[in-house]
Write a protein that holds these residues in place. Structure first.
Motif, PDB file in Angstrom:
ATOM      1  N   ILE A   2       4.158  -6.729 -10.867  1.00 22.76           N
ATOM      2  CA  ILE A   2       4.747  -5.483 -11.367  1.00 22.76           C
ATOM      3  C   ILE A   2       5.153  -5.655 -12.827  1.00 22.76           C
ATOM      4  O   ILE A   2       4.904  -4.781 -13.659  1.00 22.76           O
ATOM      5  CB  ILE A   2       5.954  -5.068 -10.503  1.00 22.76           C
ATOM      6  N   PHE A   3       5.747  -6.793 -13.153  1.00 27.17           N
ATOM      7  CA  PHE A   3       6.184  -7.070 -14.513  1.00 27.17           C
ATOM      8  C   PHE A   3       5.000  -7.058 -15.480  1.00 27.17           C
ATOM      9  O   PHE A   3       5.120  -6.614 -16.619  1.00 27.17           O
ATOM     10  CB  PHE A   3       6.904  -8.416 -14.566  1.00 27.17           C
ATOM     11  N   LYS A   4       3.840  -7.543 -15.024  1.00 26.72           N
ATOM     12  CA  LYS A   4       2.639  -7.569 -15.869  1.00 26.72           C
ATOM     13  C   LYS A   4       1.989  -6.192 -16.000  1.00 26.72           C
ATOM     14  O   LYS A   4       1.379  -5.887 -17.012  1.00 26.72           O
ATOM     15  CB  LYS A   4       1.616  -8.542 -15.294  1.00 26.72           C
TER      16      LYS A   4
ATOM     17  N   PHE B 168       7.255  -6.252  -2.756  1.00 21.23           N
ATOM     18  CA  PHE B 168       6.469  -5.316  -3.554  1.00 21.23           C
ATOM     19  C   PHE B 168       5.015  -5.767  -3.716  1.00 21.23           C
ATOM     20  O   PHE B 168       4.315  -5.272  -4.584  1.00 21.23           O
ATOM     21  CB  PHE B 168       7.112  -5.139  -4.929  1.00 21.23           C
ATOM     22  N   THR B 169       4.566  -6.689  -2.884  1.00 21.93           N
ATOM     23  CA  THR B 169       3.195  -7.166  -2.954  1.00 21.93           C
ATOM     24  C   THR B 169       2.230  -6.025  -2.648  1.00 21.93           C
ATOM     25  O   THR B 169       2.397  -5.313  -1.666  1.00 21.93           O
ATOM     26  CB  THR B 169       2.973  -8.320  -1.947  1.00 21.93           C
ATOM     27  N   ASP B 170       1.231  -5.844  -3.504  1.00 25.12           N
ATOM     28  CA  ASP B 170       0.176  -4.830  -3.328  1.00 25.12           C
ATOM     29  C   ASP B 170       0.706  -3.399  -3.269  1.00 25.12           C
ATOM     30  O   ASP B 170       0.138  -2.553  -2.577  1.00 25.12           O
ATOM     31  CB  ASP B 170      -0.664  -5.109  -2.077  1.00 25.12           C
ATOM     32  N   ILE B 171       1.778  -3.108  -3.993  1.00 23.15           N
ATOM     33  CA  ILE B 171       2.251  -1.725  -4.060  1.00 23.15           C
ATOM     34  C   ILE B 171       1.247  -0.923  -4.879  1.00 23.15           C
ATOM     35  O   ILE B 171       0.671  -1.423  -5.839  1.00 23.15           O
ATOM     36  CB  ILE B 171       3.667  -1.635  -4.653  1.00 23.15           C
ATOM     37  N   TRP B 172       0.972   0.308  -4.482  1.00 23.04           N
ATOM     38  CA  TRP B 172      -0.038   1.107  -5.164  1.00 23.04           C
ATOM     39  C   TRP B 172       0.460   1.698  -6.461  1.00 23.04           C
ATOM     40  O   TRP B 172      -0.247   1.712  -7.450  1.00 23.04           O
ATOM     41  CB  TRP B 172      -0.563   2.201  -4.248  1.00 23.04           C
ATOM     42  N   SER B 173       1.655   2.236  -6.489  1.00 22.41           N
ATOM     43  CA  SER B 173       2.102   2.892  -7.716  1.00 22.41           C
ATOM     44  C   SER B 173       3.619   2.915  -7.848  1.00 22.41           C
ATOM     45  O   SER B 173       4.329   3.214  -6.897  1.00 22.41           O
ATOM     46  CB  SER B 173       1.587   4.330  -7.769  1.00 22.41           C
ATOM     47  N   LEU B 174       4.058   2.582  -9.066  1.00 19.74           N
ATOM     48  CA  LEU B 174       5.459   2.747  -9.451  1.00 19.74           C
ATOM     49  C   LEU B 174       5.547   3.672 -10.666  1.00 19.74           C
ATOM     50  O   LEU B 174       6.558   3.706 -11.356  1.00 19.74           O
ATOM     51  CB  LEU B 174       6.081   1.390  -9.805  1.00 19.74           C
ATOM     52  N   ASP B 175       4.474   4.410 -10.929  1.00 20.07           N
ATOM     53  CA  ASP B 175       4.434   5.298 -12.089  1.00 20.07           C
ATOM     54  C   ASP B 175       5.534   6.350 -12.016  1.00 20.07           C
ATOM     55  O   ASP B 175       5.756   6.960 -10.972  1.00 20.07           O
ATOM     56  CB  ASP B 175       3.084   6.003 -12.194  1.00 20.07           C
ATOM     57  N   SER B 176       6.214   6.535 -13.113  1.00 25.57           N
ATOM     58  CA  SER B 176       7.245   7.561 -13.284  1.00 25.57           C
ATOM     59  C   SER B 176       8.453   7.378 -12.373  1.00 25.57           C
ATOM     60  O   SER B 176       9.169   8.331 -12.092  1.00 25.57           O
ATOM     61  CB  SER B 176       6.656   8.963 -13.081  1.00 25.57           C
TER      62      SER B 176
ATOM     63  N   ARG C  95       0.813  -1.217   0.000  1.00 23.07           N
ATOM     64  CA  ARG C  95       0.000   0.000   0.000  1.00 23.07           C
ATOM     65  C   ARG C  95       0.848   1.269   0.000  1.00 23.07           C
ATOM     66  O   ARG C  95       0.490   2.266   0.604  1.00 23.07           O
ATOM     67  CB  ARG C  95      -0.973   0.003   1.167  1.00 23.07           C
ATOM     68  N   SER C  96       1.981   1.216  -0.681  1.00 21.45           N
ATOM     69  CA  SER C  96       2.851   2.382  -0.793  1.00 21.45           C
ATOM     70  C   SER C  96       2.842   2.903  -2.221  1.00 21.45           C
ATOM     71  O   SER C  96       2.612   2.161  -3.159  1.00 21.45           O
ATOM     72  CB  SER C  96       4.293   2.006  -0.448  1.00 21.45           C
ATOM     73  N   SER C  97       3.108   4.168  -2.359  1.00 21.39           N
ATOM     74  CA  SER C  97       3.259   4.760  -3.677  1.00 21.39           C
ATOM     75  C   SER C  97       4.685   5.299  -3.801  1.00 21.39           C
ATOM     76  O   SER C  97       5.105   6.123  -2.997  1.00 21.39           O
ATOM     77  CB  SER C  97       2.261   5.903  -3.884  1.00 21.39           C
ATOM     78  N   LEU C  98       5.381   4.822  -4.797  1.00 24.78           N
ATOM     79  CA  LEU C  98       6.726   5.320  -5.082  1.00 24.78           C
ATOM     80  C   LEU C  98       6.695   6.232  -6.303  1.00 24.78           C
ATOM     81  O   LEU C  98       7.716   6.481  -6.930  1.00 24.78           O
ATOM     82  CB  LEU C  98       7.688   4.157  -5.324  1.00 24.78           C
ATOM     83  N   LYS C  99       5.527   6.734  -6.638  1.00 19.13           N
ATOM     84  CA  LYS C  99       5.336   7.552  -7.834  1.00 19.13           C
ATOM     85  C   LYS C  99       6.370   8.681  -7.885  1.00 19.13           C
ATOM     86  O   LYS C  99       6.505   9.462  -6.951  1.00 19.13           O
ATOM     87  CB  LYS C  99       3.926   8.131  -7.846  1.00 19.13           C
TER      88      LYS C  99
ATOM     89  N   LYS D 255       9.156 -10.574  -3.964  1.00 22.74           N
ATOM     90  CA  LYS D 255       7.722 -10.817  -3.815  1.00 22.74           C
ATOM     91  C   LYS D 255       6.965  -9.692  -4.522  1.00 22.74           C
ATOM     92  O   LYS D 255       7.290  -8.521  -4.355  1.00 22.74           O
ATOM     93  CB  LYS D 255       7.316 -10.846  -2.346  1.00 22.74           C
ATOM     94  N   GLY D 256       5.969 -10.053  -5.312  1.00 19.38           N
ATOM     95  CA  GLY D 256       5.173  -9.074  -6.027  1.00 19.38           C
ATOM     96  C   GLY D 256       5.759  -8.649  -7.356  1.00 19.38           C
ATOM     97  O   GLY D 256       5.134  -7.915  -8.119  1.00 19.38           O
TER      98      GLY D 256
END
Length: 108
Positions: free
Chosen positions: A63-65, A31-39, A13-17, A58-59
């Motif tokens: 993310i790859f998909k 990285f299970t259930d991460i909210w955002s890796l955008d940008s 439930r983290s955003s690394l945007k 994990k996760g």
């Protein structure tokens, strides 16, 4: 974050945007259930494959998909590009909205 030790970090439930991940130690990160890796800017173009296949995080399969790699200019007048993670389109070609030919759409 540059050259930061992020071993065993849980990103649920983290955003690394918009974050910068260059040279981080991500061993055993979750990285299970991460909210955002955008940008997110990363140090290698194969970062998605690297976290999935080499680090086995994990996760990482999800993310790859969900994300893909691209590159952008480091800053506006730069000739140097950086690697960036962006979300894949949320639609497959079968799910794209369709419109009737000749139909007018009102725009306010």
């Amino acid at each position: 974050m540059i050259n930061t030790d992020l071993r065993e970090t849980k990103w649920k439930r983290s955003s690394l945007k918009g974050a910068v991940l260059w040279g981080e130690n991500l061993h055993h990160a979750d990285f299970t259930d991460i909210w955002s890796l955008d940008s997110v800017k990363v140090d290698r173009y194969d970062w998605l494959t690297y976290i999935k296949d080499s680090l086995n995080l994990k996760g990482a399969n999800d993310i790859f998909k969900q994300y893909r790699m691209d590159s952008i200019l480091y800053f506006e007048d730069s000739i140097v590009k950086v690697h960036i993670i962006i979300r894949k389109t949320p639609y497959s070609t079968r799910e794209l909205p369709t419109f009737e030919l000749g139909r007018r759409i009102a725009i306010d």
